[in-house]
Motif scaffolding. Sequence first.
Motif, PDB file in Angstrom:
ATOM      1  N   TYR A  38       0.817  -1.213   0.000  1.00  0.00           N
ATOM      2  CA  TYR A  38       0.000   0.000   0.000  1.00  0.00           C
ATOM      3  C   TYR A  38       0.855   1.270   0.000  1.00  0.00           C
ATOM      4  O   TYR A  38       0.335   2.376  -0.102  1.00  0.00           O
ATOM      5  CB  TYR A  38      -0.933   0.006   1.228  1.00  0.00           C
ATOM      6  N   ASN A  39       2.152   1.107   0.079  1.00  0.00           N
ATOM      7  CA  ASN A  39       3.062   2.252   0.155  1.00  0.00           C
ATOM      8  C   ASN A  39       2.902   3.181  -1.036  1.00  0.00           C
ATOM      9  O   ASN A  39       2.830   4.398  -0.896  1.00  0.00           O
ATOM     10  CB  ASN A  39       4.500   1.739   0.264  1.00  0.00           C
ATOM     11  N   GLU A  40       2.881   2.589  -2.247  1.00  0.00           N
ATOM     12  CA  GLU A  40       2.650   3.362  -3.464  1.00  0.00           C
ATOM     13  C   GLU A  40       2.072   2.439  -4.507  1.00  0.00           C
ATOM     14  O   GLU A  40       1.396   1.472  -4.158  1.00  0.00           O
ATOM     15  CB  GLU A  40       3.921   4.072  -3.925  1.00  0.00           C
ATOM     16  N   ILE A  41       2.311   2.679  -5.784  1.00  0.00           N
ATOM     17  CA  ILE A  41       1.583   1.946  -6.822  1.00  0.00           C
ATOM     18  C   ILE A  41       2.415   0.872  -7.524  1.00  0.00           C
ATOM     19  O   ILE A  41       1.885   0.130  -8.348  1.00  0.00           O
ATOM     20  CB  ILE A  41       1.013   2.920  -7.876  1.00  0.00           C
ATOM     21  N   ASP A  42       3.714   0.755  -7.222  1.00  0.00           N
ATOM     22  CA  ASP A  42       4.525  -0.172  -8.013  1.00  0.00           C
ATOM     23  C   ASP A  42       4.586  -1.580  -7.431  1.00  0.00           C
ATOM     24  O   ASP A  42       4.796  -2.549  -8.166  1.00  0.00           O
ATOM     25  CB  ASP A  42       5.924   0.370  -8.264  1.00  0.00           C
ATOM     26  N   ASP A  43       4.384  -1.737  -6.118  1.00  0.00           N
ATOM     27  CA  ASP A  43       4.346  -3.083  -5.548  1.00  0.00           C
ATOM     28  C   ASP A  43       3.241  -3.912  -6.198  1.00  0.00           C
ATOM     29  O   ASP A  43       3.384  -5.126  -6.371  1.00  0.00           O
ATOM     30  CB  ASP A  43       4.091  -3.026  -4.038  1.00  0.00           C
ATOM     31  N   GLN A  44       2.137  -3.270  -6.544  1.00  0.00           N
ATOM     32  CA  GLN A  44       1.024  -3.987  -7.159  1.00  0.00           C
ATOM     33  C   GLN A  44       1.431  -4.619  -8.485  1.00  0.00           C
ATOM     34  O   GLN A  44       1.005  -5.725  -8.818  1.00  0.00           O
ATOM     35  CB  GLN A  44      -0.160  -3.038  -7.367  1.00  0.00           C
ATOM     36  N   PHE A  45       2.235  -3.904  -9.261  1.00  0.00           N
ATOM     37  CA  PHE A  45       2.732  -4.462 -10.517  1.00  0.00           C
ATOM     38  C   PHE A  45       3.629  -5.680 -10.245  1.00  0.00           C
ATOM     39  O   PHE A  45       3.509  -6.703 -10.915  1.00  0.00           O
ATOM     40  CB  PHE A  45       3.538  -3.407 -11.283  1.00  0.00           C
ATOM     41  N   ALA A  46       4.533  -5.529  -9.271  1.00  0.00           N
ATOM     42  CA  ALA A  46       5.468  -6.617  -8.976  1.00  0.00           C
ATOM     43  C   ALA A  46       4.731  -7.858  -8.499  1.00  0.00           C
ATOM     44  O   ALA A  46       5.003  -8.988  -8.955  1.00  0.00           O
ATOM     45  CB  ALA A  46       6.483  -6.156  -7.926  1.00  0.00           C
ATOM     46  N   LEU A  47       3.802  -7.682  -7.572  1.00  0.00           N
ATOM     47  CA  LEU A  47       3.047  -8.831  -7.057  1.00  0.00           C
ATOM     48  C   LEU A  47       2.268  -9.511  -8.180  1.00  0.00           C
ATOM     49  O   LEU A  47       2.277 -10.747  -8.294  1.00  0.00           O
ATOM     50  CB  LEU A  47       2.106  -8.363  -5.946  1.00  0.00           C
ATOM     51  N   SER A  48       1.609  -8.720  -9.009  1.00  0.00           N
ATOM     52  CA  SER A  48       0.788  -9.290 -10.078  1.00  0.00           C
ATOM     53  C   SER A  48       1.641 -10.034 -11.098  1.00  0.00           C
ATOM     54  O   SER A  48       1.307 -11.154 -11.514  1.00  0.00           O
ATOM     55  CB  SER A  48      -0.005  -8.178 -10.770  1.00  0.00           C
ATOM     56  N   TRP A  49       2.753  -9.425 -11.507  1.00  0.00           N
ATOM     57  CA  TRP A  49       3.623 -10.071 -12.491  1.00  0.00           C
ATOM     58  C   TRP A  49       4.192 -11.362 -11.921  1.00  0.00           C
ATOM     59  O   TRP A  49       4.238 -12.387 -12.614  1.00  0.00           O
ATOM     60  CB  TRP A  49       4.731  -9.102 -12.891  1.00  0.00           C
ATOM     61  N   GLN A  50       4.613 -11.346 -10.668  1.00  0.00           N
ATOM     62  CA  GLN A  50       5.156 -12.554 -10.060  1.00  0.00           C
ATOM     63  C   GLN A  50       4.098 -13.653 -10.003  1.00  0.00           C
ATOM     64  O   GLN A  50       4.361 -14.809 -10.358  1.00  0.00           O
ATOM     65  CB  GLN A  50       5.680 -12.264  -8.654  1.00  0.00           C
ATOM     66  N   MET A  51       2.902 -13.311  -9.553  1.00  0.00           N
ATOM     67  CA  MET A  51       1.851 -14.319  -9.433  1.00  0.00           C
ATOM     68  C   MET A  51       1.445 -14.899 -10.787  1.00  0.00           C
ATOM     69  O   MET A  51       1.055 -16.066 -10.884  1.00  0.00           O
ATOM     70  CB  MET A  51       0.625 -13.709  -8.747  1.00  0.00           C
ATOM     71  N   LEU A  52       1.519 -14.105 -11.851  1.00  0.00           N
ATOM     72  CA  LEU A  52       1.074 -14.547 -13.173  1.00  0.00           C
ATOM     73  C   LEU A  52       2.167 -15.223 -13.986  1.00  0.00           C
ATOM     74  O   LEU A  52       1.889 -15.740 -15.070  1.00  0.00           O
ATOM     75  CB  LEU A  52       0.530 -13.354 -13.956  1.00  0.00           C
ATOM     76  N   SER A  53       3.404 -15.226 -13.493  1.00  0.00           N
ATOM     77  CA  SER A  53       4.518 -15.819 -14.240  1.00  0.00           C
ATOM     78  C   SER A  53       4.583 -17.324 -13.975  1.00  0.00           C
ATOM     79  O   SER A  53       4.860 -17.732 -12.846  1.00  0.00           O
ATOM     80  CB  SER A  53       5.837 -15.152 -13.844  1.00  0.00           C
ATOM     81  N   PRO A  54       4.354 -18.149 -14.983  1.00  0.00           N
ATOM     82  CA  PRO A  54       4.372 -19.598 -14.754  1.00  0.00           C
ATOM     83  C   PRO A  54       5.745 -20.129 -14.362  1.00  0.00           C
ATOM     84  O   PRO A  54       5.844 -21.229 -13.803  1.00  0.00           O
ATOM     85  CB  PRO A  54       3.914 -20.168 -16.100  1.00  0.00           C
ATOM     86  N   GLU A  55       6.803 -19.354 -14.633  1.00  0.00           N
ATOM     87  CA  GLU A  55       8.151 -19.800 -14.269  1.00  0.00           C
ATOM     88  C   GLU A  55       8.396 -19.725 -12.764  1.00  0.00           C
ATOM     89  O   GLU A  55       9.375 -20.305 -12.271  1.00  0.00           O
ATOM     90  CB  GLU A  55       9.197 -18.946 -14.966  1.00  0.00           C
ATOM     91  N   LEU A  56       7.541 -18.991 -12.027  1.00  0.00           N
ATOM     92  CA  LEU A  56       7.738 -18.782 -10.600  1.00  0.00           C
ATOM     93  C   LEU A  56       6.583 -19.406  -9.822  1.00  0.00           C
ATOM     94  O   LEU A  56       5.410 -19.211 -10.174  1.00  0.00           O
ATOM     95  CB  LEU A  56       7.830 -17.290 -10.282  1.00  0.00           C
TER      96      LEU A  56
END
Length: 304
Positions: free
Chosen positions: A26-44
């Motif tokens: 909730y600190n700012e808006i970029d953690d949301q991108f990181a969390l979403s990309w990580q969760m959606l990456s089948p390699e991880l």
Amino acid sequence: MTAEQRRKNLCPPRPGAHVVLDTDTYNEIDDQFALSWQMLSPELNTKALYAAPFFNENSTGPEDGMRRSYEEIHKLLGLLGRDAPVFPGSPRYLPDEKSPVPSPAAEDLARRAEGYSPENPLYVAAIGAITNVASAILLNPRVAENTVVVWLGGNGRHWPDGREFNLSQDIAAARVVMASGVPFVQLPCGGVVDRLSTTRPELEHWLKGKNPLASYLAENTIQAAESYGKGTAWSRVIWDVSTVAWLLDREARMVSTQIVPMCLPGYGHQYEDGPEGLEMGYVYRVDRDRVFTRMFQCLGEHSA
């Protein structure tokens, strides 16, 4: 852990790696991108999400920041249509370099690391104050043997000032983690990953209207940037995504890393020598266009 194994662990993992994410969402808006990309990456394979403390204009204190981040993580999981264990983190920063602050997040990492080894490590992506990770190491020193910590924090070594938000909130925690012997990769903010900025036209082209998650990320970013940059040719840094880029980048096309002697952040906001003979991974370059192309394609193509 041998020096050879530590060096091996300072390279991005093979597909299927187990990862946990420690985030002040909730600190700012970029953690949301990181969390979403990580969760959606089948390699991880994301095994858990930890809410990190923060204190700025978006919270009334570290505990409030952590609680708001915990709630934002659940909101994102709903938009993603995904599930993962979520643990509240520390309500305060470390009081010193010897005293952990127990929390569900730190205790989970301290337990979870027991199921891994230097040859098969758990990757810890950290994109906030690194309090939870430091506490886990202090609670169970085997965390330093069985994990790899990939942290967005501090500024580049060439940068004149070491004052950076993630680091400055809890310098003691950063020193604990970096001196522990854990294989450690630093993605410095100022002078390195601050290249990762985007603009309104780019967000609207790649994300807006693609799906509810992508629209939320685009609109949230545009609103945040317009709050201070309306009427200007603004661009918005979303550098937290660099940790995910590093984890995915076995061919070193998005992120360039070198092995260097460990430096510890000092309380006077300058780097100082670390334990003799200890090495770390240091990211010195990111390819902004490749990072954003891969991330935007992943987020835009998502269907919950």
